[in-house]
Scaffold this motif. Structure first.
Motif, PDB file in Angstrom:
ATOM      1  N   ILE A 292       0.912  -1.210   0.039  1.00  0.00           N
ATOM      2  CA  ILE A 292       0.083   0.117  -0.083  1.00  0.00           C
ATOM      3  C   ILE A 292       0.929   1.214  -0.039  1.00  0.00           C
ATOM      4  CG2 ILE A 292      -1.831   1.338   1.282  1.00  0.00           C
ATOM      5  CD1 ILE A 292      -2.851  -1.427   2.355  1.00  0.00           C
ATOM      6  N   ALA A 293       2.229   1.135   0.759  1.00  0.00           N
ATOM      7  CA  ALA A 293       3.026   2.370   0.653  1.00  0.00           C
ATOM      8  C   ALA A 293       3.442   2.488  -0.754  1.00  0.00           C
ATOM      9  CB  ALA A 293       3.884   1.958   1.563  1.00  0.00           C
ATOM     10  N   THR A 294       3.721   1.416  -1.359  1.00  0.00           N
ATOM     11  CA  THR A 294       4.222   1.566  -2.972  1.00  0.00           C
ATOM     12  C   THR A 294       3.124   2.280  -3.571  1.00  0.00           C
ATOM     13  OG1 THR A 294       5.604  -0.255  -2.640  1.00  0.00           O
ATOM     14  CG2 THR A 294       5.150   0.519  -4.618  1.00  0.00           C
ATOM     15  N   ILE A 295       1.952   1.962  -3.634  1.00  0.00           N
ATOM     16  CA  ILE A 295       0.909   2.221  -4.328  1.00  0.00           C
ATOM     17  C   ILE A 295       0.434   3.835  -4.060  1.00  0.00           C
ATOM     18  CG2 ILE A 295      -1.665   2.055  -4.713  1.00  0.00           C
ATOM     19  CD1 ILE A 295      -1.345  -0.989  -4.423  1.00  0.00           C
TER      20      ILE A 295
ATOM     21  N   GLY B 110       2.471   6.131  -1.999  1.00  0.00           N
ATOM     22  CA  GLY B 110       3.416   6.907  -1.809  1.00  0.00           C
ATOM     23  C   GLY B 110       3.466   7.286  -0.381  1.00  0.00           C
ATOM     24  N   MET B 111       2.604   6.958   0.418  1.00  0.00           N
ATOM     25  CA  MET B 111       2.657   7.193   2.053  1.00  0.00           C
ATOM     26  C   MET B 111       3.475   6.266   2.808  1.00  0.00           C
ATOM     27  SD  MET B 111      -1.233   8.078   2.790  1.00  0.00           S
ATOM     28  CE  MET B 111      -2.128   6.920   2.232  1.00  0.00           C
ATOM     29  N   ALA B 112       4.034   6.805   3.770  1.00  0.00           N
ATOM     30  CA  ALA B 112       4.948   6.037   4.970  1.00  0.00           C
ATOM     31  C   ALA B 112       3.890   4.780   5.637  1.00  0.00           C
ATOM     32  CB  ALA B 112       5.422   6.949   6.140  1.00  0.00           C
ATOM     33  N   SER B 113       4.738   3.786   5.712  1.00  0.00           N
ATOM     34  CA  SER B 113       3.969   2.842   6.338  1.00  0.00           C
ATOM     35  C   SER B 113       2.962   3.255   7.822  1.00  0.00           C
ATOM     36  CB  SER B 113       4.934   1.520   6.713  1.00  0.00           C
ATOM     37  OG  SER B 113       5.246   1.074   5.638  1.00  0.00           O
ATOM     38  N   GLY B 114       3.860   3.971   8.326  1.00  0.00           N
ATOM     39  CA  GLY B 114       3.126   4.553   9.649  1.00  0.00           C
ATOM     40  C   GLY B 114       1.871   5.269   9.477  1.00  0.00           C
ATOM     41  N   THR B 115       1.898   6.040   8.312  1.00  0.00           N
ATOM     42  CA  THR B 115       0.687   6.913   8.143  1.00  0.00           C
ATOM     43  C   THR B 115      -0.366   5.982   7.671  1.00  0.00           C
ATOM     44  OG1 THR B 115       2.302   8.368   7.318  1.00  0.00           O
ATOM     45  CG2 THR B 115       0.045   8.800   6.735  1.00  0.00           C
ATOM     46  N   ILE B 116      -0.039   5.027   7.013  1.00  0.00           N
ATOM     47  CA  ILE B 116      -0.984   3.679   6.547  1.00  0.00           C
ATOM     48  C   ILE B 116      -1.621   3.376   7.714  1.00  0.00           C
ATOM     49  CG2 ILE B 116      -1.543   1.772   5.431  1.00  0.00           C
ATOM     50  CD1 ILE B 116       1.027   2.748   3.403  1.00  0.00           C
ATOM     51  N   LYS B 117      -0.827   2.796   8.527  1.00  0.00           N
ATOM     52  CA  LYS B 117      -1.431   2.169   9.892  1.00  0.00           C
ATOM     53  C   LYS B 117      -2.162   3.200  10.554  1.00  0.00           C
ATOM     54  CE  LYS B 117       2.289  -1.299  10.866  1.00  0.00           C
ATOM     55  NZ  LYS B 117       3.469  -1.329  11.815  1.00  0.00           N
ATOM     56  N   SER B 118      -1.806   4.271  10.597  1.00  0.00           N
ATOM     57  CA  SER B 118      -2.596   5.356  11.323  1.00  0.00           C
ATOM     58  C   SER B 118      -4.046   5.451  10.706  1.00  0.00           C
ATOM     59  CB  SER B 118      -1.976   6.596  11.220  1.00  0.00           C
ATOM     60  OG  SER B 118      -2.732   7.914  11.631  1.00  0.00           O
ATOM     61  N   HIS B 119      -4.168   5.562   9.225  1.00  0.00           N
ATOM     62  CA  HIS B 119      -5.361   5.811   8.565  1.00  0.00           C
ATOM     63  C   HIS B 119      -6.175   4.505   8.805  1.00  0.00           C
ATOM     64  CE1 HIS B 119      -4.685   9.455   6.489  1.00  0.00           C
ATOM     65  NE2 HIS B 119      -3.652   9.169   5.814  1.00  0.00           N
ATOM     66  N   LEU B 120      -5.720   3.204   8.810  1.00  0.00           N
ATOM     67  CA  LEU B 120      -6.314   2.158   8.887  1.00  0.00           C
ATOM     68  C   LEU B 120      -7.002   2.193  10.379  1.00  0.00           C
ATOM     69  CD1 LEU B 120      -4.011  -0.779   7.541  1.00  0.00           C
ATOM     70  CD2 LEU B 120      -6.407  -0.185   6.865  1.00  0.00           C
ATOM     71  N   PHE B 121      -6.028   2.466  11.327  1.00  0.00           N
ATOM     72  CA  PHE B 121      -6.698   2.435  12.649  1.00  0.00           C
ATOM     73  C   PHE B 121      -7.801   3.287  12.829  1.00  0.00           C
ATOM     74  CE2 PHE B 121      -6.305   3.946  17.135  1.00  0.00           C
ATOM     75  CZ  PHE B 121      -6.715   2.940  17.661  1.00  0.00           C
ATOM     76  N   ARG B 122      -7.774   4.477  12.268  1.00  0.00           N
ATOM     77  CA  ARG B 122      -8.527   5.565  12.797  1.00  0.00           C
ATOM     78  C   ARG B 122      -9.860   5.417  12.084  1.00  0.00           C
ATOM     79  NH1 ARG B 122      -6.876  10.188  15.004  1.00  0.00           N
ATOM     80  NH2 ARG B 122      -8.440  11.639  14.149  1.00  0.00           N
ATOM     81  N   ALA B 123      -9.776   4.822  10.591  1.00  0.00           N
ATOM     82  CA  ALA B 123     -10.880   4.588   9.736  1.00  0.00           C
ATOM     83  C   ALA B 123     -11.735   3.616  10.551  1.00  0.00           C
ATOM     84  CB  ALA B 123     -10.393   4.269   8.316  1.00  0.00           C
ATOM     85  N   ARG B 124     -10.854   2.613  10.974  1.00  0.00           N
ATOM     86  CA  ARG B 124     -11.725   1.281  11.349  1.00  0.00           C
ATOM     87  C   ARG B 124     -12.480   1.563  12.953  1.00  0.00           C
ATOM     88  NH1 ARG B 124      -7.632  -3.662   9.814  1.00  0.00           N
ATOM     89  NH2 ARG B 124      -6.081  -2.314  11.459  1.00  0.00           N
ATOM     90  N   LEU B 125     -11.543   2.559  13.611  1.00  0.00           N
ATOM     91  CA  LEU B 125     -12.300   3.007  14.756  1.00  0.00           C
ATOM     92  C   LEU B 125     -13.400   3.788  14.581  1.00  0.00           C
ATOM     93  CD1 LEU B 125     -11.618   2.805  17.930  1.00  0.00           C
ATOM     94  CD2 LEU B 125     -10.324   4.877  17.694  1.00  0.00           C
ATOM     95  N   ARG B 126     -13.437   4.655  13.651  1.00  0.00           N
ATOM     96  CA  ARG B 126     -14.599   5.428  13.304  1.00  0.00           C
ATOM     97  C   ARG B 126     -15.726   4.524  12.728  1.00  0.00           C
ATOM     98  NH1 ARG B 126     -15.506  10.610  12.728  1.00  0.00           N
ATOM     99  NH2 ARG B 126     -17.309  11.235  11.380  1.00  0.00           N
ATOM    100  N   LEU B 127     -15.392   3.541  12.301  1.00  0.00           N
ATOM    101  CA  LEU B 127     -16.501   2.717  11.465  1.00  0.00           C
ATOM    102  C   LEU B 127     -16.935   1.822  12.621  1.00  0.00           C
ATOM    103  CD1 LEU B 127     -15.126   1.338   8.236  1.00  0.00           C
ATOM    104  CD2 LEU B 127     -16.843   3.107   8.375  1.00  0.00           C
ATOM    105  N   ARG B 128     -16.196   1.529  13.462  1.00  0.00           N
ATOM    106  CA  ARG B 128     -16.877   0.739  14.801  1.00  0.00           C
ATOM    107  C   ARG B 128     -17.564   1.905  15.647  1.00  0.00           C
ATOM    108  NH1 ARG B 128     -13.874  -0.728  20.358  1.00  0.00           N
ATOM    109  NH2 ARG B 128     -15.544  -1.618  21.129  1.00  0.00           N
ATOM    110  N   ALA B 129     -17.304   3.012  15.809  1.00  0.00           N
ATOM    111  CA  ALA B 129     -18.101   4.006  16.384  1.00  0.00           C
ATOM    112  C   ALA B 129     -19.403   4.337  15.733  1.00  0.00           C
ATOM    113  CB  ALA B 129     -17.260   5.302  16.799  1.00  0.00           C
ATOM    114  N   VAL B 130     -19.465   4.336  14.442  1.00  0.00           N
ATOM    115  CA  VAL B 130     -20.628   4.659  13.812  1.00  0.00           C
ATOM    116  C   VAL B 130     -21.589   3.402  13.687  1.00  0.00           C
ATOM    117  CG1 VAL B 130     -21.716   4.687  11.425  1.00  0.00           C
ATOM    118  CG2 VAL B 130     -19.701   6.284  12.229  1.00  0.00           C
ATOM    119  N   LEU B 131     -20.976   2.271  13.825  1.00  0.00           N
ATOM    120  CA  LEU B 131     -21.571   1.002  13.735  1.00  0.00           C
ATOM    121  C   LEU B 131     -22.349   0.797  15.158  1.00  0.00           C
ATOM    122  CD1 LEU B 131     -21.883  -1.345  11.869  1.00  0.00           C
ATOM    123  CD2 LEU B 131     -19.959  -2.442  13.023  1.00  0.00           C
TER     124      LEU B 131
END
Lengths: 193, 148
Positions: free
Chosen positions: A159-162, A164-185
């Motif tokens: 995903i970082a290659t595709i 162009g974001m750093a791995s840490g940024t991708i993990k942060s996006h994943l974490f925050r997005a899934r947390l937000r989805l859980r809160a909505v759910l």
């Protein structure tokens, strides 16, 4: 001893560059799903997404001689699709990320408990609808990262290659997005569509 | 430094990340759901929905359409133009040679051969020639592997 197995990516790329009959059609067939998932989930408009996928493969055809086998062909084509979708959203002035203020807001994690029973709260269809609405309400870059990780089963380095974001940024996006989805759910956050 | 109570601690976030990843791994492996943990059930459901393809898809013949489009967009055949250009250059070279043969006796002696020698002895002239040659060769290499 250097016994290299034939790389299917290289064979396909060589065939396309040689102009072998059917090679480009095979390349498109192999990667159209990836392209569609990235583009459609980012732009959410079927007609625009179709046109952007066409643009992606035309670009791939024009620039394939520049592919240096440094990453998998999947990542290279994904990168082209992602950048084309990103540019389309930028042209339409659609925000790509969370608003800057959201980073400083209290995390939804604070409001979430461990005792919420989803099945008791909602029916299956209602849960799926809430989730789809919540996914649609995420910023385009988070939707792309979630799609690559969960639907395409791409690794974080891929995903970082595709993107162009750093791995840490991708993990942060994943974490925050899934947390937000859980809160909505679980009804702790509304879905702003 | 005290932890700001408005925000989750790094431990909470690490536990949440672990739950997200565990649910994703279990869903991907098709393992039975851990009924006791509602949080894992939420994340597994989420992983299940996220792994579904969008309802809209590309047309079934998309790959064929693209292949046809690329075929149509192939560069125009310029072989005739290139042959005409070669003919023109040859004609001009022959005309130039004929002009030298016919009229050269009048102006050739006036040419200062020392001036030509001085130009050739300048390193910059050779550097310029080398740059032009390299540029031409690199263009040839770059386009060598392009599809016809």
């Amino acid at each position: 001893m250097d016994e290299r197995l034939p790389n299917p990516d290289s064979e396909l790329v060589d065939a396309v560059l040689r102009g072998a009959p059917g090679a480009f059609e095979r390349l498109v067939r192999d990667y159209q799903g990836l392209c569609w998932h990235i583009v459609y989930r980012m732009v959410r408009h079927p007609e625009d997404a179709r046109e952007l996928c066409q643009e992606t493969f035309l670009r791939v055809h024009q620039c394939l001689h520049q592919y240096r086998h440094e990453s998998a062909l999947k990542s290279w084509i994904g990168q082209v699709a992602y950048s084309i979708a990103l540019r389309h959203l930028q042209r339409k002035r659609i925000p790509l990320y969370e608003p800057a203020g959201d980073e400083d807001m209290p995390s939804p994690l604070e409001n979430l408990g461990d005792d919420f029973d989803l099945e008791q709260a909602f029916g299956d269809a209602q849960v799926a609808r809430r989730l789809h609405d919540a996914i649609d309400a995420l910023p385009p870059v988070q939707r792309a990262v979630l799609t690559l990780y969960h639907l395409e089963e791409a690794s974080i380095p891929e995903i970082a290659t595709i993107t162009g974001m750093a791995s840490g940024t991708i993990k942060s996006h994943l974490f925050r997005a899934r947390l937000r989805l859980r809160a909505v759910l679980e009804g702790r956050l509304g879905v702003a569509v | 430094m005290n932890h700001d109570p408005r925000f989750p601690s790094p431990d909470d976030e690490a536990r949440e990340w672990h739950a997200q990843e565990r649910a994703f791994a279990e869903e991907r492996a098709g393992l039975a759901s851990a009924q006791s943990d509602p949080r894992l059930r939420s994340y597994r459901l989420m992983a299940h929905v996220l792994a579904q393809s969008p309802p809209e898809q590309l047309p079934p013949d998309f790959a064929r359409q693209m292949a046809r489009r690329v075929q149509r967009a192939k560069p125009i055949d310029t072989r005739l133009e290139r042959r005409l250009l070669a003919l023109l250059v040859t004609t001009m070279a022959v005309a130039g040679l004929a002009a030298i043969v016919v009229y050269g006796a009048r102006w050739l002696p006036a040419l200062d051969l020392h001036l030509v020698g001085a130009v050739l002895a300048t390193p910059w002239a050779w550097a310029l020639a080398a740059c032009l040659g390299l540029s031409r060769l690199s263009r040839h290499w770059l386009h060598h592997d392009q599809p016809a």
